[in-house]
Every structure is written in C-alpha cells, then in structure tokens.
Design a protein around this motif. Structure first.
Motif, short mmCIF file in Angstrom:
data_model
loop_
_atom_site.label_atom_id
_atom_site.label_comp_id
_atom_site.label_asym_id
_atom_site.label_seq_id
_atom_site.Cartn_x
_atom_site.Cartn_y
_atom_site.Cartn_z
N VAL A 261 0.87 -1.18 0.00
CA VAL A 261 0.00 0.00 0.00
C VAL A 261 0.90 1.22 0.00
O VAL A 261 1.55 1.54 1.00
CB VAL A 261 -0.94 0.01 1.23
N LYS A 262 0.94 1.90 -1.15
CA LYS A 262 1.84 3.05 -1.26
C LYS A 262 1.38 4.18 -0.35
O LYS A 262 2.18 4.79 0.36
CB LYS A 262 1.90 3.51 -2.71
N TYR A 263 0.10 4.47 -0.40
CA TYR A 263 -0.50 5.41 0.55
C TYR A 263 -2.01 5.22 0.52
O TYR A 263 -2.55 4.56 -0.38
CB TYR A 263 -0.12 6.87 0.25
N TRP A 264 -2.69 5.76 1.49
CA TRP A 264 -4.15 5.66 1.55
C TRP A 264 -4.72 6.99 2.01
O TRP A 264 -4.03 7.81 2.60
CB TRP A 264 -4.59 4.51 2.48
N GLU A 265 -5.99 7.16 1.73
CA GLU A 265 -6.69 8.37 2.18
C GLU A 265 -8.12 8.02 2.56
O GLU A 265 -8.74 7.12 1.97
CB GLU A 265 -6.69 9.46 1.09
N LYS A 266 -8.61 8.71 3.56
CA LYS A 266 -9.97 8.48 4.02
C LYS A 266 -10.93 9.33 3.21
O LYS A 266 -10.74 10.53 3.07
CB LYS A 266 -10.08 8.82 5.51
N ARG A 267 -11.96 8.67 2.66
CA ARG A 267 -12.90 9.36 1.77
C ARG A 267 -14.25 9.62 2.43
O ARG A 267 -15.11 10.23 1.84
CB ARG A 267 -13.11 8.52 0.50
N GLY A 268 -14.43 9.16 3.61
CA GLY A 268 -15.70 9.32 4.31
C GLY A 268 -15.71 8.40 5.51
O GLY A 268 -14.73 7.72 5.81
N GLU A 269 -16.82 8.35 6.23
CA GLU A 269 -16.92 7.51 7.42
C GLU A 269 -16.79 6.04 7.03
O GLU A 269 -17.68 5.48 6.36
CB GLU A 269 -18.25 7.77 8.15
N GLY A 270 -15.69 5.44 7.40
CA GLY A 270 -15.47 4.02 7.10
C GLY A 270 -15.09 3.73 5.67
O GLY A 270 -15.06 2.56 5.25
N GLN A 271 -14.76 4.76 4.89
CA GLN A 271 -14.46 4.58 3.47
C GLN A 271 -13.03 5.02 3.19
O GLN A 271 -12.63 6.14 3.55
CB GLN A 271 -15.44 5.37 2.60
N TYR A 272 -12.28 4.17 2.48
CA TYR A 272 -10.86 4.41 2.24
C TYR A 272 -10.50 4.14 0.78
O TYR A 272 -11.04 3.22 0.16
CB TYR A 272 -10.00 3.52 3.15
N LEU A 273 -9.58 4.96 0.28
CA LEU A 273 -9.02 4.74 -1.04
C LEU A 273 -7.53 4.48 -0.87
O LEU A 273 -6.82 5.29 -0.27
CB LEU A 273 -9.23 5.96 -1.94
N THR A 274 -7.04 3.34 -1.36
CA THR A 274 -5.63 3.01 -1.25
C THR A 274 -5.00 2.93 -2.64
O THR A 274 -5.66 2.52 -3.60
CB THR A 274 -5.43 1.65 -0.55
N HIS A 275 -3.75 3.30 -2.74
CA HIS A 275 -2.97 3.13 -3.96
C HIS A 275 -2.04 1.95 -3.74
O HIS A 275 -1.16 1.98 -2.87
CB HIS A 275 -2.20 4.40 -4.29
#
Length: 320
Positions: A261-275
């Motif tokens: 996982v290069k990095y991740w970001e939180k997109r909302g409550e309980g929602q994540y986007l990972t690269h």
C-alpha cells in the motif's frame, strides 16, 4: 531524415512538424505516426497546439517546417497531389451549417461539390444518413434540428466522399450526454469500417471508450504518444476502495503495515481509497488479512486510474 520502413502501413506520419505564428511556436517539432485503422485521441489543455496540428494535417494551415505523409505519400498544400486530399475528411470545431436547407439537400450539395456521380451520390447519401442515424430527418429543415443532430449532420457531410482518414476537432464540444453517445456510436461504425480517425476532445471519458491510441500535447509539443493499453500499463496506478462497518483504527493500522500500500486516504466515514502496487494475488492476500484480523469489510474492489487522472498526473510532471 529517417522514414519508417513500414510507412505504407501508417495512415498519418509527421516529421519535425512545426508552426510558428509571429515568434509564437504553436506546434513544435512534432513526430507523429498513426497506423491505418486506428482511432487516435489527441488531448491537451487549451493552447497546446491540437487545433493547429489538425489544421496542418487537413492542409488548412501551411507548416512553417516539417513533413506530412498520408499512406506513405508526402502531403503538400499546393495542387501537386490533389488525390491525397481526397483521402481526408475534416470536421473543424466551428463549421457553419446552412439553416435554410433541409438535411438531404445540404448533403446533396456537398456530394455534388465532390463530383460524385448521380447513382453513387444517391447511394452515398443513404449510407451516411444511416451511419449518423438521421434518415428519419432527411427532409427536415436544418434549423429545426437539435445541436446533437446538427453535429451528426456535420459528420455526415465530412464523410460524404468516403474518405479513409477522418480529422475531428472537438466534435462533441457542448453536447449533452445523450448527444455524445449518439456521436460515439457513429464514430464506432466508421471505426469498424476501417477508417483511420484522429479526434481531439476535452471529454476524456469518450476518448477512453473510442480510442486505440492517445497523444498528449503540452505547449506545442507531443509529450506522449502510445497505445491506450500501453498508457494504462505505464501510468495507471491500481486503486482499492475499502469500506468497513467498524474498527477503522485497526483498518488504518493494517494499511500502514501493508508494504504494497503506497498510501491511503480516508474518503468518508469508514471509506478508504488506497494506492496499491501489488498484483491480483497480492490484492487477494490483503483482503484475506483484513478479514483475518476481524475487520468487518462490506466493500472491497479494485480499479485502475482513468485517462483523466493519467492526463492530469502527466501534465503536473511536465510543469513541475
């Protein structure tokens, strides 16, 4: 100048193509090759040189220097090779229509300009009306057509002489989604018929659906030119969208510990986007690990970055 040995298989080729307007370089040393039967998408910001490049290919603009070849023969703007111009169909972004004519008379007028014989003219009029899905509007005044219909009529006029190379400059600009869909369907029919198509557009989702290859222009230069598949392989990062019902802290800890996982970001409550940099087996192992530690995952899916994201990332690299 070295010319490609397989030039006969290349529909459009340019070498050092340059256009200078009063010391401003609009197109700068562009080397471009488009194979026969390809749909080539040309993208770039306003002022990148896309329209000037297309106009030179259409012989509407004289290059300052450089060479253009169509199907292996050099294209000149003078009258020394008029047969090459018969190959071309050119749709600029501002071609006017004659609102006082009806559809069939408008197309017949251009068919006569191309000196199509009467039997061929009748056949060709029917063919292009079916391609652009305007047969039911053949007797309608142009003034009564919607914007999307007018654009498809312009396409019909552009292909009335059955060219083998089609140059389209922002053909879907200002069209609504349904009109863009109808225009794409017409382009697909031309693609299936074997026509070579160069199309510029700011609607990158349309190009991603239509094109086999993509060229990216910046400040008059062709900074990238490759097949769409190759572009995705080299520049499209893999993304994993993850949603959890609870234990967000544990999920974040697992993402931080996952080496792929290069990095991740939180997109909302309980929602994540990972690269994610791994392959499909690595993806499966990541999901297995998250479930193993008891994180209640309810959504987990992978997708590649789209063409718009690739374009924005490449543009940032060129300017940074």
């Amino acid at each position: 100048m070295l010319i490609n040995d397989n030039l006969e298989q290349v529909a459009i080729a340019t070498y050092g193509l340059t256009k200078i307007f009063e010391r401003n370089i609009a197109v700068n040393e562009v080397d471009l090759q488009i194979k026969q039967g390809e749909v080539y998408g040309l993208i770039g910001p306003n002022g990148a040189g896309k329209t000037t490049l297309i106009r030179m290919l259409a012989t509407a603009e004289e290059p300052t220097k450089g060479e253009i070849y169509l199907n292996g023969d050099r294209l000149l703007r003078d009258n020394s090779n008029p047969h090459l111009k018969q190959y071309l169909g050119y749709l600029p972004d501002d071609f006017p229509l004659y609102d006082d004519l009806n559809v069939i008379d408008y197309l017949d007028y251009f068919a006569r300009l191309y000196k199509l014989s009467k039997p061929l003219r009748k056949q060709r009029l029917q063919e292009v009306l079916e391609i652009v899905n305007l047969d039911n509007k053949r007797n309608s005044p142009i003034a009564t057509l919607s914007r999307g219909m007018k654009q498809r009529l312009s396409l019909a006029r552009t292909i009335i002489h059955n060219p083998i190379i089609l140059l389209l400059d922002e053909p879907v600009s200002g069209l609504d989604p349904i009109a863009r869909l109808e225009f794409r369907q017409a382009i697909k029919l031309l693609q299936e018929a074997g026509m070579t198509i160069l199309i510029s557009s700011h609607v990158l989702s349309d190009l991603a659906e239509l094109c086999t290859s993509i060229g990216i222009m910046e400040l008059g230069c062709l900074v990238e030119s490759s097949s769409l598949q190759n572009l995705y392989q080299r520049f499209s990062k893999q993304q994993i969208f993850i949603s959890t019902l609870a234990q967000q802290d544990k999920l974040e800890q697992e993402l931080n510990n996952a080496s792929l996982v290069k990095y991740w970001e939180k997109r909302g409550e309980g929602q994540y986007l990972t690269h994610f940099t791994g392959n499909l087996e690595d993806v499966a192992q990541l999901l297995q690990q998250l479930i193993k530690v008891g994180i209640p995952i309810h959504n987990f899916h992978c997708e590649k970055e789209d063409l718009e994201t690739i374009f924005l990332n490449l543009g940032h690299k060129q300017t940074s």
